[in-house]
Write an enzyme that holds these catalytic residues in place. Structure first.
Site, short mmCIF file in Angstrom:
data_model
loop_
_atom_site.label_atom_id
_atom_site.label_comp_id
_atom_site.label_asym_id
_atom_site.label_seq_id
_atom_site.Cartn_x
_atom_site.Cartn_y
_atom_site.Cartn_z
N TRP A 155 0.81 -1.22 0.00
CA TRP A 155 0.00 0.00 0.00
C TRP A 155 0.84 1.27 0.00
CZ3 TRP A 155 1.79 2.41 4.21
CH2 TRP A 155 2.30 1.60 5.23
N ASN A 156 2.15 1.17 0.32
CA ASN A 156 2.88 2.42 0.60
C ASN A 156 3.28 3.20 -0.65
OD1 ASN A 156 4.86 0.51 -0.01
ND2 ASN A 156 6.37 1.50 1.30
N LYS A 179 -2.60 -7.69 -8.14
CA LYS A 179 -3.40 -7.58 -6.92
C LYS A 179 -2.82 -6.47 -6.04
CE LYS A 179 -3.13 -9.13 -2.83
NZ LYS A 179 -3.78 -8.03 -2.08
N GLY A 232 6.57 -6.32 -0.84
CA GLY A 232 5.89 -6.29 0.45
C GLY A 232 6.83 -6.76 1.54
N SER A 233 6.25 -7.29 2.60
CA SER A 233 7.06 -7.65 3.75
C SER A 233 7.85 -8.94 3.49
CB SER A 233 6.16 -7.87 4.96
OG SER A 233 5.26 -8.93 4.70
N GLU A 254 10.73 -7.96 -3.82
CA GLU A 254 11.18 -6.66 -3.28
C GLU A 254 10.65 -6.59 -1.85
OE1 GLU A 254 12.99 -4.33 -4.80
OE2 GLU A 254 13.03 -5.19 -6.80
N LEU A 255 11.50 -6.87 -0.89
CA LEU A 255 11.01 -7.09 0.48
C LEU A 255 11.42 -5.97 1.44
CD1 LEU A 255 11.73 -10.93 0.49
CD2 LEU A 255 9.69 -9.72 -0.27
#
Ligand code: NAD
Length: 489
Positions: A155-156, A179, A232-233, A254-255
């Protein structure tokens, strides 16, 4: 899109059509400034993801066989529409995610840059002619698109992240199902309108919103999805990597980051304080490249602490759609509670609050998820926020004496996305920069991203790169053609 009591009811974009979830269910997207409803979003599940994969698989043969130049024309058209609608979409980014409008506009610019740059770069996806040891054979390589790609984004950075993935994938000849994160699904569905308005061929780019584990499991188990691109995380990345192993799918990950910032006593202090402050409070600290651990050389530690705290107190916090606001809310109350817990832990272990250190007080902040720009000094290395990604507006300061010590401290975490060095000594900049275990190093510079440049991490921060030539490679396979040639004329 339908309007219900003035709240937009958004639709997913599958096979060139705007559709509700097959279940008919929706969920709410809210503005983190005041908790107001932004839009109702389709709560898609496996069925919707499956029909999006059907569409992407059906579109792949035609799209992948177009020339790169023909694909480039379509992609430039998307960029044209995005340019026309940049103001409107930037304001949706601000409303749904909370970042100030000028930051949202930056996202739109990066989106447009990525589209235009990859539209052209894919035209240079050259193969090679390999000198062959066998006289009666010729060896050639050809670059081909990977296939249908499943993309999952956080979301960032809700707009630019779409194009960091879609622009190279589509330019390479892949088709995609994307998504978005639940919190910022409306941005994605506005971007879907851009594809529709640009008359993009049906099924090449699809957007599915809703239940993340259900949509993710279709990406993992449907053999037609040849690649998963995730941002994401680290926790969710690990889950997806495990799932992707079953079908040996290609992955880009990409974490999470945990960026060190090393401030040497020979830096330009005024410029450094400004840069570190901007980096720390960018998107209210919710940036993967954000300053997580700020190591300051002992001789200037007190001055840095004082000046950074002065800066933090001057950051104008509020509704990002209002002029002059430099920092918006965190994405939701869970994020605020996490930051509170990390600060509480650090303070219990001996950290001193120099600025902020609590939620924002006052009527303007009551309904939103606001946390004050915060500076902590004397933070012990045992504090949780040293090892964890803070993802909030908290500058944590640590002290070091020597270059060797700074490098050791910086490398002593399992993450390696970005790092920053502030020094006026060019030898030191190279020496330290080359030893840092990260994918990117900013030297007196906090902006490490551009459409033209490879962005990504090492260690637990990920696999692969987005941006630049490397970003295109992620969506290409190399095929060898071995050709028999009769020697006699
Ligand atoms: P997250 O991992 O919770 O969610 C990311 C995405 O994964 C969301 O779309 C979410 O819905 C989806 N998801 C969650 N569980 C899933 C599952 N079981 N199956 C499929 N999808 C699932 O991360 P977040 O909180 O949205 O974003 C913040 C994280 O993203 C931070 O760690 C940050 O560092 C990282 N990030 C990394 C980069 C980078 O380039 N390295 C860039 C931005 C953000």
């Amino acid at each position: 899109m339908k309007q219900e009591n003035a709240v937009p009811v958004a639709a997913m974009y599958i096979d060139g059509r705007f559709v509700p979830a097959q279940s008919g269910e929706t969920f709410e997207s809210v503005n983190p400034v005041n908790g107001e409803l932004v839009a109702l979003i389709p709560f898609g599940d496996e069925r919707d993801a499956r029909s999006a994969v059907d569409a992407a698989a059906a579109a792949f043969p035609t799209w992948s066989r177009l020339s790169a130049a023909a694909r480039a024309k379509y992609i430039h058209r998307v960029a044209d529409v995005l340019e026309r609608r940049r103001g409107e979409i930037a304001s949706v980014v601000t409303t749904e995610e909370g970042k100030p409008l000028h930051e949202a506009q930056g996202e739109l610019q990066l989106s447009i840059d990525s589209l235009r740059w990859y539209a052209e770069e894919a035209r240079r996806a050259y193969g090679s002619w390999i000198p062959d040891p066998v006289p009666s054979r010729r060896l050639l390589t050809q670059r081909q698109p990977v296939g249908v790609c499943g993309a999952i984004i956080p979301w960032n950075v809700p707009c630019a992240m779409i194009f960091r993935k879609a622009a190279p994938a589509l330019a390479a000849g892949c088709t995609m199902v994307l998504k978005p994160a639940e919190a910022t699904s409306y941005v994605s569905l506005k971007v879907a309108e851009v594809f529709a308005e640009a008359d993009f061929p049906a099924g090449v780019m699809n957007f599915v919103t809703g239940k993340s584990s259900a949509i993710g499991s279709v990406f993992l188990t449907d053999a037609r999805v040849r690649k998963i691109s995730f941002t994401g995380s680290t926790e969710v990345g690990r889950l997806l990597l495990r799932g992707a192993a079953d079908q040996i799918k290609r992955v880009s990950m990409e974490l999470g980051g945990n960026a060190p910032v090393i401030i040497f006593d020979d830096c330009d202090l005024t410029a450094t304080i400004q840069a570190v402050s901007a980096l720390k409070f960018l998107n209210a600290g919710q940036a993967c490249i954000g300053a997580n651990r700020i190591y300051v050389q002992a001789g200037i530690y007190d001055e840095v602490s004082r000046r950074l705290s002065d800066h933090a107190r001057q950051v104008k916090v509020g509704d990002g759609s209002q002029p002059g606001v430099a920092m918006g809310p965190l994405v939701d109350m869970r994020a605020v509670e996490k930051v509170e817990a990390l600060v509480g832990d650090a303070v219990r272990k001996g950290a001193v609050v120099r600025a902020g250190g609590s939620r924002m007080q006052g009527e303007a902040y009551e309904k939103g998820s606001f946390y004050a720009p915060t500076v902590l000094s004397e933070v012990p290395l045992a504090a949780r926020l040293h090892d964890e990604e803070i993802f909030g507006p908290v500058a944590a300061l640590y002290s070091f004496d020597t270059e060797v010590q700074a490098v050791e401290m910086a490398n002593n975490v399992p993450y390696g996305l970005s790092a920053y060095i502030f020094t006026e000594n060019i030898d030191r900049a190279f020496r330290v920069g080359e030893r840092l275990e990260t994918g990117m190093v900013g030297i007196n510079e906090i902006r490490v991203g551009a459409a033209e440049a490879p962005f990504g991490g090492v260690k637990m921060s990920g696999i692969g790169r987005e941006g630049g030539r490397e970003g295109l490679e992620e969506y290409l396979e190399t095929k060898l053609l071995a050709i028999r040639v009769r020697e006699q004329i």
